[in-house]
Motif scaffolding. Sequence first.
Motif, PDB file in Angstrom:
ATOM      1  N   THR A 123       9.540 -26.461  25.102  1.00  0.00           N
ATOM      2  CA  THR A 123       8.775 -26.404  26.347  1.00  0.00           C
ATOM      3  C   THR A 123       9.454 -25.539  27.399  1.00  0.00           C
ATOM      4  O   THR A 123       8.788 -25.020  28.301  1.00  0.00           O
ATOM      5  CB  THR A 123       8.571 -27.814  26.907  1.00  0.00           C
ATOM      6  N   VAL A 124      10.776 -25.364  27.321  1.00  0.00           N
ATOM      7  CA  VAL A 124      11.496 -24.571  28.329  1.00  0.00           C
ATOM      8  C   VAL A 124      12.377 -23.506  27.692  1.00  0.00           C
ATOM      9  O   VAL A 124      13.114 -22.814  28.391  1.00  0.00           O
ATOM     10  CB  VAL A 124      12.361 -25.480  29.228  1.00  0.00           C
ATOM     11  N   ASN A 125      12.331 -23.338  26.381  1.00  0.00           N
ATOM     12  CA  ASN A 125      13.136 -22.324  25.697  1.00  0.00           C
ATOM     13  C   ASN A 125      12.237 -21.493  24.799  1.00  0.00           C
ATOM     14  O   ASN A 125      11.177 -21.943  24.359  1.00  0.00           O
ATOM     15  CB  ASN A 125      14.242 -22.986  24.861  1.00  0.00           C
ATOM     16  N   GLU A 126      12.697 -20.274  24.534  1.00  0.00           N
ATOM     17  CA  GLU A 126      11.931 -19.317  23.734  1.00  0.00           C
ATOM     18  C   GLU A 126      10.534 -19.119  24.325  1.00  0.00           C
ATOM     19  O   GLU A 126       9.516 -19.105  23.616  1.00  0.00           O
ATOM     20  CB  GLU A 126      11.840 -19.776  22.270  1.00  0.00           C
ATOM     21  N   VAL A 127      10.494 -18.979  25.642  1.00  0.00           N
ATOM     22  CA  VAL A 127       9.218 -18.800  26.351  1.00  0.00           C
ATOM     23  C   VAL A 127       9.181 -17.399  26.951  1.00  0.00           C
ATOM     24  O   VAL A 127      10.190 -16.872  27.422  1.00  0.00           O
ATOM     25  CB  VAL A 127       9.037 -19.864  27.457  1.00  0.00           C
ATOM     26  N   GLN A 128       7.988 -16.822  26.935  1.00  0.00           N
ATOM     27  CA  GLN A 128       7.786 -15.469  27.469  1.00  0.00           C
ATOM     28  C   GLN A 128       6.609 -15.400  28.425  1.00  0.00           C
ATOM     29  O   GLN A 128       6.478 -14.429  29.169  1.00  0.00           O
ATOM     30  CB  GLN A 128       7.590 -14.481  26.306  1.00  0.00           C
ATOM     31  N   LYS A 129       5.762 -16.442  28.438  1.00  0.00           N
ATOM     32  CA  LYS A 129       4.607 -16.484  29.327  1.00  0.00           C
ATOM     33  C   LYS A 129       4.771 -17.633  30.315  1.00  0.00           C
ATOM     34  O   LYS A 129       5.218 -18.726  29.946  1.00  0.00           O
ATOM     35  CB  LYS A 129       3.317 -16.666  28.530  1.00  0.00           C
ATOM     36  N   PHE A 130       4.366 -17.366  31.553  1.00  0.00           N
ATOM     37  CA  PHE A 130       4.509 -18.353  32.626  1.00  0.00           C
ATOM     38  C   PHE A 130       3.236 -18.352  33.467  1.00  0.00           C
ATOM     39  O   PHE A 130       2.585 -17.310  33.628  1.00  0.00           O
ATOM     40  CB  PHE A 130       5.725 -18.018  33.507  1.00  0.00           C
TER      41      PHE A 130
END
Length: 771
Positions: A308-315
């Motif tokens: 949920t908070v790692n390996e993320v690229q979209k916000f």
Amino acid sequence: FENEIITKLDHEVEGGRGDEQYKILFQKILLEHCRKHKYLAKSGETFVTLVVRLLERLLDYRTIMHDENKENRMSCTVNVLNFYKEIEREEMYIRYLYKLCDLHKECDNYTEAGYTLLLHAKLLKWSEEACAAHLTQREGYQASTQCQLKDQLYQEIINYFDKGKMWEEAIILGKELAEQYENEMFDFEQLSALLRKQAQFYENIVKVIRPKPDYFAVGYYGLGFPSFLRNKMFIYRGKEYERREDFEARLLTQFPNAEKMKTTTPPSEDIRSSSGQYIQCFTVKPILELPPKFQNKPVSEQIVSFYTVNEVQKFQYSRPVRKGEKDPDNEFANMWIERTTFVTAYKLPGILRWFEVLSVSAEEISPLENAMETMQLTNEKINNMVQRHLSDPSLPINPLSMLLNGIVDPAVMGGFTNYEKAFFTEKYIQEHPNDQEKIEKLKDLIAWQIPNLAEGVRIHGEKVTEALRPFHERLEACFRQLKEKVEKQYGVRTLPPTSDERRGSRPRSMIRSFTMPSSQRPLSVVSVTSISSDNSPSRPGSDGFALEPLLPKKLHSKSQDKLDRDEPEKDRKEKKKEKRNSKHQELFDKELKTAEIPLQPSEAVILSETISPLRPQRPKSQVINLLGEKRLSVSPAAPANPSVASVPPPITPRAKLHFSLLSGSNLELNGTGYVNKGETPPPLPVKSSMGDYGNLMDNSDLASPTTPPPPLPHQRHLPPPLPSKTPPPPLQRPLESRPPLIRELSNNPEDGIVKLRHPIVPLPMIFRQHP
């Protein structure tokens, strides 16, 4: 020529030479000459453009290099190393990678340091090719082949990921490394250590609570910022438990002349082209991108929460927008949501704690879709809270009470009644015929809320205190009314049964954490769902994050092994002696108290040698006077097993060993004697217990070593000495210096004699009265 210029330019600019004017002159003079040349017009112009771009980055880097703000130095370093990667200058690229890694280590950014070194490791192969000189730019790496260097890099990266609590990433690298150890290098010792480390990583994923960082969108607008920040937006990964206010204060400290923007709307062109500095900052929500292997499978929350908070690229950032006239009775009817999605250049976390935003898109969410999302989130919140309490019964009840009360008895917002007034009317259905499917979906979500609430109310009733009993009764009454209404209008929903077949399809961690009764659940299980609503651990461990297994408390504060290591040898012997004597001392004290006879304290018995407390005093007849001058006595053996507290092991019967004295007389000494004149005595058997050679008696067939020898006719019957509570004095010489068998005859008459410094008070009356 290009390679030579680039290599020398980097060192010259970093050494202080060159400036903005030099860059302009270089570009102007060389472009004029190249454009006039017949063959260098095109390639020469490309070369000049390349060098000018490098000069811009190197000058920025030199300006920021001595700046106290390490984040700006990191940004400039990344700009330079990306440029060298673009022009395929590997040696310069690696050089700046290690500069970036050192900056991260100074800031304790271990996750980012690991990702930075990983870029170097990806340049290497698992092969026996020789390492080029530029690949080993660190003194700490001793490798002749690429395979050896990659192995060392992976070991270091795994340690960085471990410190940064990125165990999922460490496991991925560990599997690749284990494959090499098992099938290529055949290094089973390293493989064993690596697999043990991986096992610990898996355990940490399930048991250790990891704080979830917040993400912030930051825009730097105005020409007053450096070129690598000017009119750009970035997504920052906050530190652990860092609030937005603290993050903004940190930003404004770096740019004291900047002005904070008060709106989240994109700035106008006037602000972008102004000479000032304007900073825009707001919190964004990362969009979960679950790996394909977890999709449509019952995965426990401890595993999913990482993504949920790692390996993320979209916000995403959502902002409420009203359209049309405001309804005073129902504000949800015209509550639209403007949702903006930001996509960064790379996934976070990465080699930096922030990355530039590459694309921005916006969409509008209708009031009905907003209501569906809100109901979905509410149901998930109830379910997560229920699972937390099933997983950890020690959680406080207050958050559950507030959540249930806000839904069952919504005094302020009105609950989903507002949705019924806004969307379930004939007027809305006629005006929005295409929303019929969405309305049915919303009704289904409302119906599914009841079984989730029922489980929450049940848990609340089990854990409620007497002080909150009236509150719980009102909660149950409101829930019964709500349940009756919803089931009548929208149907009955039931949660799937937790049968054995269903449990068998779930991961074992979910079975153990969520479905086992509290009385059967092991105490060492710790779920990440025990985090409270503010992401703070409900039962923090020693470091605030990791929860230790709850083991039964021991009756003593230190283990015996720890005491044995910490205390000196003398104190240890005292404790062992007291442990062996405790039972017998209690018996003696009881008898003395019953007889009421004054007795000299046992502290009066002071021995010059360590003897067994359970063995009686040796009669004088057992000390043989040899040759008139020399005396011989056999020293007692130390206990073979200190853990034996009361009764020493019996003596193993053995044949007598005979040896000859110089006088030729066939004397018998404690069951042994000389028979062959002039022969060297054979060695005695090796000691196996505390009574093997100590106080040997004539009768070797006695069953117990504590039985005293038969007294001579002229001696009176004396009781054995009382065990001493005080420790014996230090040995006159260390046990290691003694011969393993019997001691030599000495000219010193006192040598080897076990003597008493004070006489023992005889106790004939005690044994007559109390046999």
